[in-house]
Design a protein around this motif. Structure first.
Motif, short mmCIF file in Angstrom:
data_model
loop_
_atom_site.label_atom_id
_atom_site.label_comp_id
_atom_site.label_asym_id
_atom_site.label_seq_id
_atom_site.Cartn_x
_atom_site.Cartn_y
_atom_site.Cartn_z
N ALA A 139 25.57 24.69 57.35
CA ALA A 139 24.67 24.05 58.31
C ALA A 139 25.44 23.08 59.20
O ALA A 139 26.30 22.33 58.72
N ILE A 140 25.12 23.11 60.49
CA ILE A 140 25.74 22.22 61.48
C ILE A 140 24.67 21.25 61.97
O ILE A 140 23.70 21.64 62.63
N ALA A 141 24.84 19.98 61.63
CA ALA A 141 23.83 18.96 61.95
C ALA A 141 23.51 18.90 63.44
O ALA A 141 22.35 18.78 63.83
N GLU A 142 24.53 18.97 64.27
CA GLU A 142 24.35 18.89 65.72
C GLU A 142 23.41 19.97 66.26
O GLU A 142 22.76 19.79 67.28
N LEU A 143 23.31 21.08 65.56
CA LEU A 143 22.45 22.19 65.98
C LEU A 143 21.19 22.27 65.13
O LEU A 143 20.66 23.34 64.86
N GLY A 144 20.70 21.13 64.68
CA GLY A 144 19.47 21.08 63.90
C GLY A 144 19.61 21.66 62.52
O GLY A 144 18.63 22.10 61.93
N GLY A 145 20.83 21.69 62.00
CA GLY A 145 21.07 22.26 60.68
C GLY A 145 21.24 23.76 60.70
O GLY A 145 21.18 24.42 59.66
#
Length: 118
Positions: free
Chosen positions: A35-41
């Motif tokens: 998951a990438i936080a910057e992209l909403g997870g």
């Protein structure tokens, strides 16, 4: 008219992220990130075109599952203004992201589109 239209980011919002990622990994033969936080997870996969596929859960109770293309644009403010002038509702106005420049989301009834300026 633009010479070509490019989808820079394709976002799938689903409550079943792991299931969809597993299915796409097998059928499309792509690998997903954590998951990438910057992209909403979102968990993301690089596509052969150089574009990105992101799959994430809804960020709030009102966000419905959807598939949302983010079109690459030269000037996001002008593009969002033109979309609004043609009847779109602006759901997320142009906003900066840490390394992906700016994005915005508009809606024509139940059809959502994003714009991305890099």
């Amino acid at each position: 008219m633009k010479k070509s239209i490019q989808v820079n980011y394709l976002e799938i919002i689903t409550p079943n992220v792991d299931q969809v990622c597993t299915s796409y990994s097998e059928t499309l033969q792509v690998s997903f990130s954590e998951a990438i936080a910057e992209l909403g997870g979102a968990r993301t996969a690089a596509l052969n075109s150089g574009d990105t596929l992101g799959i994430r859960t809804p960020m709030h109770d009102a966000e419905e599952p959807t598939t949302r293309p983010y079109y690459l644009v030269d000037d996001i403010k002008i593009t969002v203004s033109e979309a609004e002038n043609s009847g779109a509702q602006v759901l997320v106005p142009p906003m900066k992201t840490s390394h992906r420049s700016q994005c915005a989301i508009v809606s024509f009834d139940s059809i959502q589109n994003g714009f991305w300026q890099v």
